[in-house]
Write an enzyme that holds these catalytic residues in place. Structure first.
Site, PDB file in Angstrom:
ATOM      1  N   HIS A  82       1.050  -1.265  -0.246  1.00 22.49           N
ATOM      2  CA  HIS A  82      -0.197   0.354  -0.392  1.00 22.49           C
ATOM      3  C   HIS A  82       0.644   0.912  -0.102  1.00 22.49           C
ATOM      4  O   HIS A  82       1.805   1.435   0.497  1.00 22.49           O
ATOM      5  CB  HIS A  82      -1.150  -0.117   1.023  1.00 22.49           C
ATOM      6  N   ASP A 161     -15.486   2.350   7.361  1.00 18.34           N
ATOM      7  CA  ASP A 161     -14.697   3.461   6.522  1.00 18.34           C
ATOM      8  C   ASP A 161     -14.963   3.956   5.731  1.00 18.34           C
ATOM      9  O   ASP A 161     -14.267   5.922   4.875  1.00 18.34           O
ATOM     10  CB  ASP A 161     -13.895   3.032   6.003  1.00 18.34           C
ATOM     11  N   ARG A 168     -15.411  12.618   6.747  1.00 18.71           N
ATOM     12  CA  ARG A 168     -13.637  13.357   7.746  1.00 18.71           C
ATOM     13  C   ARG A 168     -13.659  14.419   6.337  1.00 18.71           C
ATOM     14  O   ARG A 168     -12.745  15.882   6.568  1.00 18.71           O
ATOM     15  CB  ARG A 168     -12.745  12.686   7.340  1.00 18.71           C
ATOM     16  N   SER A 183      -8.144   4.147   8.768  1.00 16.73           N
ATOM     17  CA  SER A 183      -8.983   4.041   7.670  1.00 16.73           C
ATOM     18  C   SER A 183      -7.747   3.155   6.547  1.00 16.73           C
ATOM     19  O   SER A 183      -8.777   2.441   5.950  1.00 16.73           O
ATOM     20  CB  SER A 183      -8.560   5.922   6.986  1.00 16.73           C
ATOM     21  N   LYS A 187      -9.006  -1.393   5.405  1.00 17.78           N
ATOM     22  CA  LYS A 187      -9.101  -1.881   4.248  1.00 17.78           C
ATOM     23  C   LYS A 187      -8.620  -3.103   3.879  1.00 17.78           C
ATOM     24  O   LYS A 187      -8.900  -3.971   3.014  1.00 17.78           O
ATOM     25  CB  LYS A 187      -9.481  -0.773   2.779  1.00 17.78           C
TER      26      LYS A 187
HETATM   27  N1  URA Z   1      -6.056   6.762   2.304  1.00 16.43           N
HETATM   28  C1  URA Z   1      -7.359   6.500   2.866  1.00 16.43           C
HETATM   29  O1  URA Z   1      -7.620   5.607   2.413  1.00 16.43           O
HETATM   30  N2  URA Z   1      -7.404   6.669   4.430  1.00 16.43           N
HETATM   31  C2  URA Z   1      -6.853   7.919   4.290  1.00 16.43           C
HETATM   32  O2  URA Z   1      -7.097   8.790   5.800  1.00 16.43           O
HETATM   33  C3  URA Z   1      -5.720   8.833   3.653  1.00 16.43           C
HETATM   34  C4  URA Z   1      -5.655   8.446   2.698  1.00 16.43           C
END
Ligand code: URA
Length: 434
Positions: A82, A161, A168, A183, A187
């Site tokens: 990621h 999320d 947010r 967050s 995922k």
């Molecule tokens: N990417 C995400 O998936 N979440 C965040 O809060 C910031 C970047």
């Protein structure tokens, strides 16, 4: 405790009970707690932070708000990568097939462009026919049969999320390390991985502008992953200039294919190999990064990575002929060139501003519902430290809308600073955390 009491406790810096956190998040996901109360809690967290115990409960509740995929029918250690997001970061497109070709299954749930940063899903969708909206059953089948699948977040993966992120975004609570970390990790952990390599970008084109902030974000994400029994390694990598030569969706697909052919730019190739080597070691097909790099190089030289890429495209509904005939990818109608107004060395790049210029050209979105133009973008002809003569081309602009060329040139001119003294070279890989 009632929602009001939980908000008040966090506002006043008192510790929250993990059970209260779980119930608050579950009730919010079910629509039983309104956005205004969650907004208040998010803002309290923004100022007060989360303790390690609170963060573990928060991340766990986010993860369990939806389906947690089980990929155990696929043998081997499943490893994903990621990136926290950057400009010109097309690493996933060449890394995933290369690592899969070396025998490590890569389940990858990616995102779209966010703010000034590009998104893997948008890049993939510039390939005619490529589908990123597969069901979790199809995703599981492709990871099993192909060794790799690249999809977007589904309705069932970490739905808390999805809801929280949108909230947010409009309540000024995005730039908060525990919220970003939970967050991302919710995922990633929901997608069925055993191990994860994090590419935490640092610099003017990243969300984390400084090394200490990037380090804290990396350690926070690693802590969440490790608490859930996953192995996590993080590389902190430079984002003081765009990665590679191109910014823009179809252009970046072409550049990723260059890496798979062994003729990619040095920085993009190095970033791919450094992250890929960590993935092969975590995936237990290599005993160390030296051996892993040799495996990745071999997969480039014998064409196994490119063959895997063709297979991924084909199995996800795309036209695999784009691999050998790049004219089948969307192409821009026109090209303009930004020339250097004076001679000197390229000293700094305001990389976020380059990303915003790409958005203005149409390569990204200003609003969530905007369509992107897959064909447009930039080819950057100089890197930081390069000598530039007056009148020499700095950037090639691939455009579809002529009216965008001058405003984009102005943004690029302001973002590229030339000077008399070449700056000291910065390493691409700044730190490794394990
Ligand atoms: N990417 C995400 O998936 N979440 C965040 O809060 C910031 C970047």
């Amino acid at each position: 405790m009632q929602p009001y009491e939980i908000i008040k406790a966090k506002r006043d810096g008192q510790p929250l009970d993990p059970g209260d956190i779980r119930r608050f998040l579950a009730a919010y996901t079910q629509g039983e707690i309104p956005d205004y109360q969650m907004s208040a809690l998010l803002m309290a967290i923004f100022f007060r932070g989360l303790s390690a115990a609170e963060l573990a409960a928060w991340a766990d509740a986010m993860l369990r708000s939806g389906e947690v995929l089980d990929l155990s029918e696929t043998p081997g250690v499943k490893v994903d990568k990621h990136s926290t997001g950057g400009v010109g970061d097309k690493v996933s497109l060449c890394l995933a097939p290369l690592v899969a070709a070396c025998g490590v299954p890569v389940p990858m749930v990616s995102g779209r462009g966010l703010g000034h940063t590009g998104g893997t899903l948008d890049k993939l969708e510039s390939i005619p026919g490529f589908k990123v909206g597969l069901s979790t059953a199809e995703y599981r089948r492709l990871v099993h049969e192909v060794g790799c699948c690249l999809i977007g977040q589904t309705e069932t993966l970490a739905p808390a999320d999805k809801k929280l992120y949108a909230l947010r975004d409009v309540t000024a609570t995005v730039e908060c390390i525990p919220l970003i970390a939970s967050s991302i990790m919710s995922k990633k952990l929901a997608e069925g991985i055993d191990a994860l390599v994090l590419d935490v970008k640092v610099g003017s084109g990243a969300f984390m502008k400084t090394l200490p902030d990037a380090r804290t974000l990396a350690k926070t994400m690693m802590g969440i992953g490790q608490a859930m029994g996953r192995r996590v390694v993080a590389l902190l990598t430079d984002m003081e200039q765009p990665l590679g030569r191109t910014v823009g969706n179809a252009l970046e697909v072409i550049e990723a294919q260059d890496v798979l052919r062994g003729r990619g730019p040095a920085d993009l190739t190095e970033c791919t190999y450094a992250l890929g080597a960590e993935m092969l070691v975590l995936g237990k097909v290599a005993s160390g990064v030296h051996e892993a790099r040799a495996m990745l190089r071999r997969a480039v030289e014998d064409g196994a990575g490119l063959a895997k890429w063709r297979q991924i495209i084909e199995r996800q509904g795309g036209d695999p002929r784009v691999v050998d005939d790049e004219s089948l990818l969307p192409g821009a109608k026109g090209e303009a060139v930004l020339e250097a107004a004076a001679g000197g060395h390229l000293c700094t790049v305001d990389t976020e501003a380059v990303g915003r210029a790409a958005v203005e050209l149409g390569a990204g979105r200003l609003r969530k519902e905007d369509a992107i133009d897959p064909a447009v973008g930039f080819t950057l002809l100089k890197r930081v430290g390069d000598r530039v003569e007056k009148g020499e081309p700095l950037v090639r602009i691939h455009f579809n809308r002529e009216d965008k060329v001058e405003p984009v040139k102005a943004r690029l001119t302001a973002s590229l600073k030339l000077g008399h003294v070449a700056p000291e070279a910065r390493p691409l890989i700044l730190e490794r955390l394990a």
